[in-house]
Scaffold this motif. Structure first.
Motif, PDB file in Angstrom:
ATOM      1  N   SER A 106      25.190  -8.921  26.569  1.00  0.00           N
ATOM      2  CA  SER A 106      24.656  -8.301  27.773  1.00  0.00           C
ATOM      3  C   SER A 106      25.819  -7.685  28.544  1.00  0.00           C
ATOM      4  CB  SER A 106      23.934  -9.331  28.652  1.00  0.00           C
ATOM      5  OG  SER A 106      24.831 -10.346  29.075  1.00  0.00           O
ATOM      6  N   TYR A 107      25.486  -6.822  29.508  1.00  0.00           N
ATOM      7  CA  TYR A 107      26.518  -6.165  30.299  1.00  0.00           C
ATOM      8  C   TYR A 107      26.828  -6.976  31.559  1.00  0.00           C
ATOM      9  CZ  TYR A 107      26.311  -2.027  27.364  1.00  0.00           C
ATOM     10  OH  TYR A 107      26.386  -1.167  26.299  1.00  0.00           O
ATOM     11  N   ILE A 108      28.123  -7.114  31.816  1.00  0.00           N
ATOM     12  CA  ILE A 108      28.611  -7.849  32.977  1.00  0.00           C
ATOM     13  C   ILE A 108      29.501  -6.913  33.798  1.00  0.00           C
ATOM     14  CG2 ILE A 108      29.933  -9.834  33.781  1.00  0.00           C
ATOM     15  CD1 ILE A 108      27.415 -10.653  32.320  1.00  0.00           C
ATOM     16  N   LYS A 109      29.226  -6.775  35.080  1.00  0.00           N
ATOM     17  CA  LYS A 109      30.053  -5.936  35.955  1.00  0.00           C
ATOM     18  C   LYS A 109      31.215  -6.771  36.484  1.00  0.00           C
ATOM     19  CE  LYS A 109      30.583  -1.898  37.960  1.00  0.00           C
ATOM     20  NZ  LYS A 109      29.659  -1.462  39.013  1.00  0.00           N
ATOM     21  N   SER A 110      32.414  -6.264  36.277  1.00  0.00           N
ATOM     22  CA  SER A 110      33.604  -6.987  36.722  1.00  0.00           C
ATOM     23  C   SER A 110      34.730  -5.996  36.971  1.00  0.00           C
ATOM     24  CB  SER A 110      34.040  -8.007  35.660  1.00  0.00           C
ATOM     25  OG  SER A 110      35.304  -8.552  35.950  1.00  0.00           O
ATOM     26  N   ARG A 114      32.056  -2.133  33.434  1.00  0.00           N
ATOM     27  CA  ARG A 114      31.021  -2.864  32.707  1.00  0.00           C
ATOM     28  C   ARG A 114      31.605  -3.388  31.401  1.00  0.00           C
ATOM     29  NH1 ARG A 114      25.546  -0.411  31.244  1.00  0.00           N
ATOM     30  NH2 ARG A 114      26.956   0.966  30.102  1.00  0.00           N
ATOM     31  N   GLU A 119      27.346 -14.084  24.499  1.00  0.00           N
ATOM     32  CA  GLU A 119      27.334 -15.463  24.990  1.00  0.00           C
ATOM     33  C   GLU A 119      26.372 -16.292  24.157  1.00  0.00           C
ATOM     34  OE1 GLU A 119      26.452 -17.978  29.124  1.00  0.00           O
ATOM     35  OE2 GLU A 119      26.059 -15.817  29.019  1.00  0.00           O
ATOM     36  N   SER A 171      31.801  -1.963  25.692  1.00  0.00           N
ATOM     37  CA  SER A 171      32.303  -2.000  27.069  1.00  0.00           C
ATOM     38  C   SER A 171      32.677  -0.598  27.536  1.00  0.00           C
ATOM     39  CB  SER A 171      33.513  -2.932  27.174  1.00  0.00           C
ATOM     40  OG  SER A 171      33.138  -4.282  27.026  1.00  0.00           O
ATOM     41  N   LEU A 194      37.243 -10.899  34.837  1.00  0.00           N
ATOM     42  CA  LEU A 194      36.059 -11.185  34.040  1.00  0.00           C
ATOM     43  C   LEU A 194      35.827 -12.687  33.921  1.00  0.00           C
ATOM     44  CD1 LEU A 194      33.743 -10.252  32.186  1.00  0.00           C
ATOM     45  CD2 LEU A 194      35.361 -10.387  30.274  1.00  0.00           C
ATOM     46  N   VAL A 197      34.206 -13.919  37.009  1.00  0.00           N
ATOM     47  CA  VAL A 197      32.790 -13.554  37.095  1.00  0.00           C
ATOM     48  C   VAL A 197      31.954 -14.424  36.163  1.00  0.00           C
ATOM     49  CG1 VAL A 197      31.118 -11.726  36.623  1.00  0.00           C
ATOM     50  CG2 VAL A 197      33.242 -11.183  37.818  1.00  0.00           C
ATOM     51  N   LEU A 198      32.485 -14.725  34.989  1.00  0.00           N
ATOM     52  CA  LEU A 198      31.770 -15.563  34.018  1.00  0.00           C
ATOM     53  C   LEU A 198      31.808 -17.043  34.392  1.00  0.00           C
ATOM     54  CD1 LEU A 198      32.943 -13.935  30.642  1.00  0.00           C
ATOM     55  CD2 LEU A 198      30.759 -13.606  31.825  1.00  0.00           C
TER      56      LEU A 198
END
Length: 385
Positions: A106-110, A114, A119, A171, A194, A197-198
């Motif tokens: 999935s996409y994570i904004k950090s 992106r 996971e 990414s 990152l 954020v995670l």
């Protein structure tokens, strides 16, 4: 200590057909020759290739245009089709493969970018006795290579993250000069953001493999030793004597670098050239997809390569993990059929810190053990972790 896992003999096809060469974007249209590996208890399928000349293997030479003709899984993929609107049509190829390779992701904004992050495992697992494992890939590949390993480790109770580095895989690929210039320092800074954020809690288990950004994973570890509970290294430059593959030499040559970085089959060709295996087409599709969709990934790799100090970084890694400077346990899980990095690199690295470093040799695996033989990598990780 060093020990190895046995490997069944390879069964090779007696021949394969050659093909004519189209431009680099016609890279995903037809299936490659394949055979099934029927090892008992395993469902993994592999394809093998006969080398053109044993003499060439013994005396490899730098061929800046080698990728045009010697990529086995794409021999038929780069043929000129009779009807360009069918197999060779780039738009149709993208439509066919654009949803591939996103398992667990999935996409994570950090940090303004992106990241595409894979996971596995439940959020409760990170608080359990197994903890969190972060997998970092090398250039020019992506975290897709860890999909099998992280899936099975999740079943064993681990919580796993595997991001595509900025500029790689799915990414973001920012244009240099617009917030990211592909330097080691910036990669470290963005990885820090990152992980925050995670919500990756320290200390965690770190697994690193590959060139360039793979090496940056190790130099990040050297800056953050207290955050690492255990470290696993697979086929990464570890000594000042570590060779630099031809791909990165090509990318540093003016004009040739710009041409090479836009070769859509570059990543799969690099993977195949580093081991005895040829990627099945459905896997090759995933590695070539980013390079088919836009010019961004190629120019990101070009910029990162130009800014990298390969020998200096390898020397920094050798010194930083030496005795007296690093005492956290390290497992070096090494594919001994690596065409880029010889087994002697792992052995030399272990001699620099024998009390902390354990070497486990993985027979039958090449430069990317997690792709070549994930079952053996899983066995090694379970033993160590």
């Amino acid at each position: 200590m060093a020990f190895s896992l046995p490997s069944p003999p390879l069964k090779l096809p007696t021949s394969y057909s050659s093909s004519t060469v189209n431009n680099h974007t016609l890279a995903a249209s037809a299936s490659a020759t394949s055979i099934r590996n029927t090892r008992k208890g395993l469902s993994l399928r592999r394809t093998f290739v006969v080398k053109a000349s044993e003499k060439d293997d013994e005396n490899p030479s730098f061929n800046p245009f080698g990728f045009v003709t010697d990529n086995p899984s794409s021999r038929s993929a780069i043929q000129l089709p009779e009807n360009p609107a069918e197999d060779g049509n780039v738009g149709q190829m993208l439509y066919r493969i654009e949803d591939k390779g996103r398992e667990y992701g999935s996409y994570i904004k950090s940090g303004g970018f992106r990241w595409f992050v894979r996971e596995t495992g439940s959020s409760d697992a990170r608080l359990g006795p197994r903890g969190t494992v972060v997998f970092l890939h090398g250039a020019p590949t992506q975290s897709y290579s860890y999909r099998v390993v992280m899936s099975q480790l999740a079943e064993a109770g681990f919580h796993c993250f595997a991001p595509d580095w900025i500029g790689f895989g799915f990414s973001d690929k920012p244009q240099p000069g617009y917030g990211f210039d592909y330097t080691e320092k910036e990669y470290h800074e963005q990885l820090d953001k990152l992980l925050d954020v995670l919500e990756v809690k320290s200390p965690f288990l770190l697994v690193v493999q590959g060139f360039l950004v793979g090496s940056y994973g190790l130099t990040w570890a050297l800056k953050n030793p207290s955050r690492i509970s255990k470290l696993v290294i697979m086929n990464t430059p570890l000594t000042a004597s570590s060779p630099v593959p031809g791909l990165f030499q090509q990318l540093r040559i003016p004009l040739l670098g710009e041409f090479t970085c836009q070769n859509a089959i570059m990543a799969e060709r690099f993977i195949e050239a580093g081991s005895a295996y040829v990627l099945k087409v459905e896997k090759a599709d995933v590695y070539r997809l980013p390079y088919l969709k836009s010019s961004g990934p190629g120019f990101a790799l070009l910029e990162a390569t130009k800014r990298a100090n390969f020998k200096g970084t390898s020397g920094q890694i050798a010194d930083g993990f030496a005795s007296g400077r690093w005492d956290t346990p390290i497992l070096v899980a090494w594919g001994i059929s690596d065409k880029y990095l010889p087994q002697s690199i792992a052995e030399e690295f272990q001699k620099g810190n024998p009390s902390a470093v354990t070497v486990k040799l993985i027979e039958g695996a090449g430069h990317m053990p997690q792709e070549d033989w994930p079952e053996k990598v899983i066995d090694a990780l379970r033993y160590f972790l």
